[in-house]
Design an enzyme around this catalytic site. Structure first.
Site, PDB file in Angstrom:
ATOM      1  N   ASP A  64       0.677  -1.567   0.468  1.00  0.00           N
ATOM      2  CA  ASP A  64       0.392   0.210  -0.161  1.00  0.00           C
ATOM      3  C   ASP A  64       1.427   1.265  -0.151  1.00  0.00           C
ATOM      4  O   ASP A  64       1.711   1.071   1.109  1.00  0.00           O
ATOM      5  CB  ASP A  64      -1.247   0.166   1.076  1.00  0.00           C
ATOM      6  CG  ASP A  64      -1.601   1.078   1.146  1.00  0.00           C
ATOM      7  OD1 ASP A  64      -1.545   2.551   0.756  1.00  0.00           O
ATOM      8  OD2 ASP A  64      -3.200   0.378   1.815  1.00  0.00           O
ATOM      9  N   ASN A  91       2.254   4.078 -10.139  1.00  0.00           N
ATOM     10  CA  ASN A  91       0.956   4.087 -11.569  1.00  0.00           C
ATOM     11  C   ASN A  91      -0.046   4.480 -10.296  1.00  0.00           C
ATOM     12  O   ASN A  91      -1.287   5.192 -10.473  1.00  0.00           O
ATOM     13  CB  ASN A  91       1.072   2.896 -12.200  1.00  0.00           C
ATOM     14  CG  ASN A  91      -0.153   2.594 -12.319  1.00  0.00           C
ATOM     15  OD1 ASN A  91      -0.864   3.284 -13.424  1.00  0.00           O
ATOM     16  ND2 ASN A  91      -1.405   1.996 -11.354  1.00  0.00           N
ATOM     17  N   TYR A 165      -8.040  15.607  -8.257  1.00  0.00           N
ATOM     18  CA  TYR A 165      -6.747  15.279  -8.699  1.00  0.00           C
ATOM     19  C   TYR A 165      -5.657  15.309 -10.288  1.00  0.00           C
ATOM     20  O   TYR A 165      -4.994  15.259  -9.632  1.00  0.00           O
ATOM     21  CB  TYR A 165      -8.164  14.050  -9.516  1.00  0.00           C
ATOM     22  CG  TYR A 165      -7.332  13.006 -10.701  1.00  0.00           C
ATOM     23  CD1 TYR A 165      -6.618  11.924 -10.190  1.00  0.00           C
ATOM     24  CD2 TYR A 165      -7.460  13.771 -12.259  1.00  0.00           C
ATOM     25  CE1 TYR A 165      -6.144  11.522 -11.231  1.00  0.00           C
ATOM     26  CE2 TYR A 165      -6.643  12.726 -12.810  1.00  0.00           C
ATOM     27  CZ  TYR A 165      -5.886  12.176 -12.459  1.00  0.00           C
ATOM     28  OH  TYR A 165      -5.719  10.646 -13.641  1.00  0.00           O
ATOM     29  N   LYS A 169      -1.796  15.678  -9.595  1.00  0.00           N
ATOM     30  CA  LYS A 169      -0.766  15.607 -10.778  1.00  0.00           C
ATOM     31  C   LYS A 169       0.241  16.968 -11.513  1.00  0.00           C
ATOM     32  O   LYS A 169       0.609  16.540 -12.168  1.00  0.00           O
ATOM     33  CB  LYS A 169      -1.845  14.745 -12.397  1.00  0.00           C
ATOM     34  CG  LYS A 169      -2.710  13.371 -12.245  1.00  0.00           C
ATOM     35  CD  LYS A 169      -2.024  12.756 -12.124  1.00  0.00           C
ATOM     36  CE  LYS A 169      -2.608  11.533 -11.544  1.00  0.00           C
ATOM     37  NZ  LYS A 169      -1.885  10.179 -11.211  1.00  0.00           N
ATOM     38  N   THR A 198     -11.655   2.200 -16.891  1.00  0.00           N
ATOM     39  CA  THR A 198     -10.896   1.603 -15.916  1.00  0.00           C
ATOM     40  C   THR A 198     -12.079   1.734 -15.193  1.00  0.00           C
ATOM     41  O   THR A 198     -12.560   2.663 -15.228  1.00  0.00           O
ATOM     42  CB  THR A 198      -9.315   2.125 -15.501  1.00  0.00           C
ATOM     43  OG1 THR A 198      -9.289   3.643 -14.920  1.00  0.00           O
ATOM     44  CG2 THR A 198      -8.168   1.869 -16.569  1.00  0.00           C
TER      45      THR A 198
HETATM   46  N1  NAP Z   1      -7.995   5.689 -16.741  1.00  0.00           N
HETATM   47  C1  NAP Z   1      -7.370   6.776 -17.385  1.00  0.00           C
HETATM   48  O1  NAP Z   1      -8.324   7.515 -17.811  1.00  0.00           O
HETATM   49  C2  NAP Z   1      -6.748   7.548 -16.884  1.00  0.00           C
HETATM   50  C3  NAP Z   1      -6.308   8.670 -17.432  1.00  0.00           C
HETATM   51  C4  NAP Z   1      -5.275   9.286 -17.168  1.00  0.00           C
HETATM   52  C5  NAP Z   1      -4.204   9.030 -15.906  1.00  0.00           C
HETATM   53  N2  NAP Z   1      -4.458   8.134 -15.430  1.00  0.00           N
HETATM   54  C6  NAP Z   1      -3.475   6.836 -14.051  1.00  0.00           C
HETATM   55  O2  NAP Z   1      -3.370   6.308 -14.603  1.00  0.00           O
HETATM   56  C7  NAP Z   1      -3.299   5.458 -13.408  1.00  0.00           C
HETATM   57  C8  NAP Z   1      -4.009   4.332 -12.993  1.00  0.00           C
HETATM   58  O3  NAP Z   1      -5.702   4.631 -12.809  1.00  0.00           O
HETATM   59  P1  NAP Z   1      -6.252   3.514 -13.558  1.00  0.00           P
HETATM   60  O4  NAP Z   1      -7.317   4.673 -14.373  1.00  0.00           O
HETATM   61  O5  NAP Z   1      -5.656   2.190 -13.855  1.00  0.00           O
HETATM   62  O6  NAP Z   1      -7.220   3.504 -12.524  1.00  0.00           O
HETATM   63  P2  NAP Z   1      -7.720   1.973 -11.625  1.00  0.00           P
HETATM   64  O7  NAP Z   1      -7.999   0.770 -13.021  1.00  0.00           O
HETATM   65  O8  NAP Z   1      -8.264   2.202 -10.355  1.00  0.00           O
HETATM   66  O9  NAP Z   1      -6.289   1.562 -10.163  1.00  0.00           O
HETATM   67  C9  NAP Z   1      -5.445   2.140  -9.628  1.00  0.00           C
HETATM   68  C10 NAP Z   1      -4.505   1.831  -9.189  1.00  0.00           C
HETATM   69  O10 NAP Z   1      -3.993   1.900  -8.465  1.00  0.00           O
HETATM   70  C11 NAP Z   1      -4.149   1.572  -7.136  1.00  0.00           C
HETATM   71  N3  NAP Z   1      -3.982   2.426  -5.756  1.00  0.00           N
HETATM   72  C12 NAP Z   1      -4.650   2.851  -5.285  1.00  0.00           C
HETATM   73  N4  NAP Z   1      -4.705   3.537  -3.951  1.00  0.00           N
HETATM   74  C13 NAP Z   1      -3.706   2.791  -3.282  1.00  0.00           C
HETATM   75  C14 NAP Z   1      -2.579   2.093  -2.477  1.00  0.00           C
HETATM   76  N5  NAP Z   1      -2.550   3.684  -1.621  1.00  0.00           N
HETATM   77  N6  NAP Z   1      -1.607   1.386  -3.012  1.00  0.00           N
HETATM   78  C15 NAP Z   1      -1.506   0.992  -3.580  1.00  0.00           C
HETATM   79  N7  NAP Z   1      -2.501   1.134  -4.421  1.00  0.00           N
HETATM   80  C16 NAP Z   1      -3.077   2.056  -4.816  1.00  0.00           C
HETATM   81  C17 NAP Z   1      -6.026  -0.108  -7.036  1.00  0.00           C
HETATM   82  O11 NAP Z   1      -5.371  -0.794  -6.019  1.00  0.00           O
HETATM   83  P3  NAP Z   1      -7.060  -1.240  -6.098  1.00  0.00           P
HETATM   84  O12 NAP Z   1      -6.970  -2.525  -6.768  1.00  0.00           O
HETATM   85  O13 NAP Z   1      -6.444  -2.171  -4.818  1.00  0.00           O
HETATM   86  O14 NAP Z   1      -7.678   0.027  -5.812  1.00  0.00           O
HETATM   87  C18 NAP Z   1      -5.701   0.370  -8.370  1.00  0.00           C
HETATM   88  O15 NAP Z   1      -4.688  -0.963  -9.127  1.00  0.00           O
HETATM   89  C19 NAP Z   1      -3.382   6.474 -12.312  1.00  0.00           C
HETATM   90  O16 NAP Z   1      -1.949   6.825 -11.326  1.00  0.00           O
HETATM   91  C20 NAP Z   1      -4.615   7.306 -12.649  1.00  0.00           C
HETATM   92  O17 NAP Z   1      -4.374   8.651 -12.387  1.00  0.00           O
HETATM   93  C21 NAP Z   1      -5.612   7.685 -15.540  1.00  0.00           C
END
Ligand code: NAP
Length: 244
Positions: A64, A91, A165, A169, A198
């Site tokens: 975590d 990430n 958020y 960033k 996601t």
């Molecule tokens: N999706 C988009 O459109 C988008 C766009 C721009 C940037 N991003 C960035 O991409 C990255 C991944 O996001 P995603 O879209 O793939 O979201 P996601 O599917 O919700 O994945 C987020 C991940 O972060 C983990 N996490 C959250 N809090 C945590 C903690 N305290 N310790 C360890 N792990 C933790 C979650 O674990 P759990 O499964 O245990 O909750 C999950 O594995 C992020 O940095 C996000 O800001 C996403």
């Protein structure tokens, strides 16, 4: 050992999982560590990667990113097992929206900034000694075009749901560039994966997470010196720098 050691935080699902998937498909000789906050979810993710035909060495590790003892434990374990880290991908992230009456505003901002900024600093500094043992150390921080003040003020982005958020960033971008200045022998990047389908956005993004992962994969596997430390995106038309 031959091959690189690569650790991705929050890699049990979404873009983190897709980064491991795409990188290990392209570079199976490396070892991939899925740093997760539930080992059950980590093992499920590893099983899914095996079903996708991934043959690389895969390890799940409990971390975590807000838990300093778990960060120290994970760094110690990677040190004992591998003696180095070649690539750290920060990430894991979260978002949050204060209630309309702002009664929880401090709690929401503190939580988002803690996960998305403070924890990236804590994880990066904890793994810095192991990164320094690599011949080609790299750190890729998953940011967002939402952290670009230039894009915000040019009004080219749809309205955000979560101001904390976007603030986090923008701060992550600065954190990355400050550490890059302090550690000139290492490569530091921030990337914008684009709007991906996601759990983060209720699976509403138009891009497949594997497409979103591509920018990080390119920076991870590129020749050293090909890309400068900056905020990069790849919206399907090649690598492009996002203005700060
Ligand atoms: N999706 C988009 O459109 C988008 C766009 C721009 C940037 N991003 C960035 O991409 C990255 C991944 O996001 P995603 O879209 O793939 O979201 P996601 O599917 O919700 O994945 C987020 C991940 O972060 C983990 N996490 C959250 N809090 C945590 C903690 N305290 N310790 C360890 N792990 C933790 C979650 O674990 P759990 O499964 O245990 O909750 C999950 O594995 C992020 O940095 C996000 O800001 C996403």
């Amino acid at each position: 050992m031959t091959g690189k050691v690569i650790l991705v935080t929050g890699s049990n699902q979404g873009i983190g999982f897709a980064i491991v998937q795409a990188l290990s498909q392209r570079a199976p000789e490396h070892t991939y560590i899925l740093a997760v906050r539930s080992l059950d979810f980590g093992h499920q993710a590893i099983r899914k990667l095996r079903e996708l035909g991934i043959t690389s060495r895969l390890e799940g590790i409990l971390m975590d990113v807000t838990d300093d003892a778990q960060i120290a434990g994970a760094a110690a374990r990677v040190g004992e097992k591998f003696g180095k880290l070649d690539l750290l991908v920060n990430n894991a992230a979260t978002a949050g929206v204060p209630k309309p009456d702002n009664s929880d505003i401090r709690q929401v901002y503190d939580n988002v900034l803690s996960v998305n900024v403070t924890s990236v600093a804590a994880v990066t500094y904890a793994f810095l000694p192991l990164l320094k043992k690599s011949e080609d150390p790299r750190v890729i921080n998953i940011s967002s075009a939402r952290g670009s003040i230039t894009r915000l003020t040019a009004k080219v982005m749809p309205k955000t749901i979560s101001i904390p958020y976007c603030v986090s960033k923008a701060a992550l971008n600065m954190l990355t560039m400050e550490i890059a200045e302090a550690e000139p022998e290492m490569l530091f990047y921030v990337v914008s994966p684009g709007h991906c389908k996601t759990a983060f956005n209720g699976f509403r993004g138009p891009r497949d997470p594997v497409e979103g992962a591509e920018v990080a994969v390119e920076l991870a596997l590129s020749e050293r010196g090909m890309y400068k430390s900056a905020l990069w995106e790849n919206e399907g038309n090649g690598m492009t720098e996002v203005p700060w």
